[in-house]
Design a protein around this motif. Structure first.
Motif, mmCIF file in Angstrom:
data_model
loop_
_atom_site.group_PDB
_atom_site.id
_atom_site.type_symbol
_atom_site.label_atom_id
_atom_site.label_comp_id
_atom_site.label_asym_id
_atom_site.label_seq_id
_atom_site.Cartn_x
_atom_site.Cartn_y
_atom_site.Cartn_z
ATOM 1 N N GLY A 38 -59.275 60.850 9.764
ATOM 2 C CA GLY A 38 -59.205 59.436 9.777
ATOM 3 C C GLY A 38 -59.040 59.207 11.312
ATOM 4 N N ASN A 39 -58.248 59.765 12.136
ATOM 5 C CA ASN A 39 -57.915 59.641 13.458
ATOM 6 C C ASN A 39 -59.396 60.006 14.254
ATOM 7 O OD1 ASN A 39 -57.145 61.159 16.329
ATOM 8 N ND2 ASN A 39 -56.148 59.478 16.130
ATOM 9 N N GLU A 112 -57.049 65.989 17.780
ATOM 10 C CA GLU A 112 -55.960 66.627 16.963
ATOM 11 C C GLU A 112 -54.673 66.467 17.670
ATOM 12 O OE1 GLU A 112 -57.448 69.313 13.459
ATOM 13 O OE2 GLU A 112 -57.322 70.353 15.294
ATOM 14 N N ARG A 113 -54.758 65.835 19.207
ATOM 15 C CA ARG A 113 -53.269 66.051 19.592
ATOM 16 C C ARG A 113 -53.249 64.862 20.758
ATOM 17 N NH1 ARG A 113 -57.585 69.189 21.907
ATOM 18 N NH2 ARG A 113 -57.188 70.156 23.553
ATOM 19 N N THR A 114 -54.199 63.690 20.701
ATOM 20 C CA THR A 114 -54.387 62.764 21.676
ATOM 21 C C THR A 114 -53.786 61.499 20.990
ATOM 22 O OG1 THR A 114 -56.151 63.643 22.813
ATOM 23 C CG2 THR A 114 -55.483 61.515 23.268
ATOM 24 N N LYS A 115 -52.942 60.799 21.814
ATOM 25 C CA LYS A 115 -52.487 59.551 21.425
ATOM 26 C C LYS A 115 -53.728 58.585 21.043
ATOM 27 C CE LYS A 115 -47.514 58.952 22.954
ATOM 28 N NZ LYS A 115 -46.789 58.229 23.870
ATOM 29 N N PHE A 116 -53.527 57.631 20.242
ATOM 30 C CA PHE A 116 -54.681 56.816 19.885
ATOM 31 C C PHE A 116 -54.700 55.722 20.905
ATOM 32 C CE2 PHE A 116 -56.490 52.772 17.939
ATOM 33 C CZ PHE A 116 -57.861 53.637 17.601
ATOM 34 N N ILE A 117 -53.714 55.305 21.344
ATOM 35 C CA ILE A 117 -53.666 54.111 22.293
ATOM 36 C C ILE A 117 -54.345 54.797 23.680
ATOM 37 C CG2 ILE A 117 -51.397 54.549 23.049
ATOM 38 C CD1 ILE A 117 -53.152 51.177 23.215
ATOM 39 N N SER A 118 -53.969 55.917 24.187
ATOM 40 C CA SER A 118 -54.442 56.693 25.106
ATOM 41 C C SER A 118 -55.826 56.744 25.244
ATOM 42 C CB SER A 118 -53.512 57.833 25.464
ATOM 43 O OG SER A 118 -52.107 57.637 25.645
ATOM 44 N N GLY A 389 -49.989 65.551 11.435
ATOM 45 C CA GLY A 389 -51.340 65.383 11.489
ATOM 46 C C GLY A 389 -51.314 63.934 12.253
ATOM 47 N N LEU A 390 -52.555 63.630 12.694
ATOM 48 C CA LEU A 390 -52.722 62.258 13.384
ATOM 49 C C LEU A 390 -52.747 61.089 12.422
ATOM 50 C CD1 LEU A 390 -54.316 63.012 16.837
ATOM 51 C CD2 LEU A 390 -51.990 63.081 16.132
ATOM 52 N N ASP A 391 -53.474 61.464 11.347
ATOM 53 C CA ASP A 391 -53.861 60.345 10.191
ATOM 54 C C ASP A 391 -52.411 59.666 9.810
ATOM 55 O OD1 ASP A 391 -56.310 61.229 10.411
ATOM 56 O OD2 ASP A 391 -56.595 61.867 8.357
ATOM 57 N N ILE A 392 -51.275 60.657 9.543
ATOM 58 C CA ILE A 392 -50.225 59.611 8.899
ATOM 59 C C ILE A 392 -49.483 59.216 10.042
ATOM 60 C CG2 ILE A 392 -49.015 62.003 8.774
ATOM 61 C CD1 ILE A 392 -48.188 59.072 6.631
ATOM 62 N N GLU A 393 -49.171 59.872 11.342
ATOM 63 C CA GLU A 393 -48.442 59.510 12.402
ATOM 64 C C GLU A 393 -49.077 58.311 13.081
ATOM 65 O OE1 GLU A 393 -45.608 60.429 12.799
ATOM 66 O OE2 GLU A 393 -45.616 61.978 11.264
#
Length: 556
Positions: A38-39, A112-118, A389-393
């Motif tokens: 999803g991310n 798989e490891r990057t902040k979405f806002i960033s 996982g970035l989907d949930i977080e």
């Protein structure tokens, strides 16, 4: 006077290039793990959604609003006239989808490891400033254009810009948890869906005809028609030759033809030929594709194993290395001015200069951008978030495949039985006297291959077992699964897909059940499965309150 044919051609090509976003989304999703699907989709969506207004407000002007050597100008909201045989609006949308392509390349390398806002901040900056300025040098009348630099559809202007930005971002970000051992050895982290990755490659290959062919921005007159037709041929031939060559290389190096690397090979051929697709012959494009295959295979291995830069989808090798390679090779294979066609070293020198200059520009600016992001809002998610996982977080969704369970191994009771049944219809099935003190309730758990489920179900029907519970699971035995390779790295532990069948019996003898299961599943090979036998203290049917054998009436 506008040309309706030219305008229609450019608009169709723009639509094809826009659809490349779907291709990139599928490639990146398929080559990464399901917990981040999803991310990945969200980042690809926002690349275009954020990039469009950013390019409209700032980027387009920097790229085309002037003929200065280093920068175009400022034309917020694009009020100038940029028309030719096509209206300004057609030219604007065509350039907008190209800008979005450059931005989205980075998503896979930083997955798989990057902040979405960033990532959203990065996407805004590259679309508004970084891509437009180097784009101006090449396509907007800037200094490289004045020197004769040739990049017809963007091997450097689009793909290498994205590839270099991906390299910088992935390096600053660092590898995913578990990617490298304590000794520095690269570990394979396979993507969750090769079919999705393949779908993305097919979409991109299809859309590339608009990416390269549409860059003629004309279909008026015989010359334009011939040029576009030739571009289609060279584009396709380079991709095909790169694909075949990559398959052969991986077959030799890894003992098996590697699927994901071969898919990358297709994209490598497309990226490499993009710079010179209008000036090389079919033979030249085939050679470019073959060279790109070697570059992408050994380039990805070098980035992964030597530089220790974690790029989950191979974006740096495909877009960065092959973009630079294809641009330089144009100086060799261009029919008009190429070294191999008597043009001397002049064109080749300009091509090399352009590649070096754009690499320097993007590397310096993106280093600044990512370092600023890292020291302000932060670039990387926490370790616990990455593991979950970035989907949930990042997005609050437990799974991008909620309520979905593959059921390929499940068949209806009316499906035809296998030709050879373990137990004949004519065999009388012995039963246990449930009134006997020796009668007891027993549970059998069977783990086996998905492909054997139909034979097992049919055999169980033959001995009167109609109540079963089936679960699809992943696991391995003492053999740690079979040895596999992903992008040349051995997969240390392979979780193999299995089915777990649970059965509770009383009247049917457990010895008969075991014998039937063994006959149904036996092949003599590793992986036939296992049977676990448990004593059951009691069974209670919730609806009626019946206990013991009476609660197992579905058995008979």
């Amino acid at each position: 006077m506008f040309s309706s044919v030219d305008t229609m051609w450019v608009l169709v090509a723009a639509a094809l290039v826009f659809f490349m976003q779907a291709g990139f989304a599928m490639v990146e999703t398929g080559f990464t793990r399901a917990k981040n699907a999803g991310n990945i989709i969200m980042k690809n969506l926002m690349d275009f959604a954020i990039g469009t207004p950013a390019f409209w407000l700032i980027g387009f002007g920097l790229m085309f609003a002037g003929t200065g050597p280093f920068i175009g100008g400022f034309d917020p909201m694009i009020r100038g006239d940029y028309s030719s045989t096509i209206p300004t609006a057609a030219f604007v949308i065509f350039q907008t989808v190209f800008a979005a392509t450059a931005a989205t390349i980075v998503s896979g390398a930083m997955a798989e490891r990057t902040k979405f806002i960033s990532y959203c901040i990065y996407s805004l900056v590259i679309s508004a400033v970084i891509y437009p300025i180097s784009g101006h040098w090449i396509w907007g009348g800037g200094w490289l254009s004045q020197l004769g630099f040739h990049d017809f559809a963007g091997s450097t202007a689009v793909h290498m810009v994205g590839g270099v930005a991906a390299l910088v971002g992935a390096k600053i970000l660092g590898p995913r948890i578990g990617k490298y051992s304590k000794s520095g050895k690269a570990r394979a982290i396979p993507g969750h869906s090769l079919p999705l990755g393949a779908l993305g490659v097919f979409i991109l290959w299809f859309c590339w005809f608009g990416f390269n062919g549409g860059s003629t921005v004309s279909m008026t007159g015989d010359d334009s028609i011939v040029a576009a037709s030739s571009i289609f041929v060279t584009t396709n031939l380079s991709a095909a030759c790169a694909t075949v060559t990559t398959m052969i290389i991986t077959w030799i190096r890894y003992k098996k033809p590697d699927v994901s690397m071969t898919l990358n090979g297709s994209l490598a051929g497309l990226v490499a030929v993009t710079a010179g697709c209008d000036v090389v012959t079919p033979l030249g494009s085939a050679i470019i594709g073959i060279i790109a295959a070697f570059v992408v295979v050994f380039g990805i291995e070098f980035i992964d194993k030597v530089l220790k830069i974690d790029d989950p989808v191979g974006a740096i090798g495909v877009h960065g290395l092959c973009g630079a390679t294809g641009t330089i090779l144009t100086g060799l294979f261009a029919v008009d001015g190429g070294l191999f066609y008597g043009g001397g070293f002049a064109m080749l020198g300009v091509q090399v200069l352009g590649v070096v200059a754009v690499i320097a520009w993007v590397a310096i600016t993106m280093t600044i951008v990512f370092q600023v992001i890292k020291r302000t809002v932060g670039l990387r998610v926490d370790e616990s978030e990455e593991i979950a996982g970035l989907d949930i977080e990042e997005h609050g969704i437990t799974s991008s495949y909620a309520d979905f369970m593959p059921t390929a191994f499940v068949s209806s009771s009316t499906s035809p039985a296998p030709a050879a049944l373990p137990v004949s219809d004519s065999v009388a099935v012995p039963v246990v006297d449930i009134s006997s003190p020796e009668a007891k309730i027993t549970k059998a758990v069977i783990l086996t291959r998905q492909s054997k489920f139909e034979a097992l179900r049919t055999a169980l029907d033959q001995i009167g077992i109609t109540g079963i519970t089936v679960t699809q699971v992943l696991g391995y035995g003492m053999q740690k699964g079979s040895t596999e390779y992903y992008r040349g790295n051995p997969i240390e532990t392979t979780l193999l897909p299995k089915v777990k069948v649970e059965i509770v019996v009383c009247k049917v003898p457990i010895a008969l059940l075991v014998k039937t299961v063994k006959e149904a599943l036996y092949t003599g090979n590793v992986g036939d499965g296992k049977i676990f036998i448990y004593d059951v203290e009691n069974v209670i049917k919730i609806r009626t309150g019946e206990e013991g054998y009476e609660a197992l009436q579905d058995e008979t």
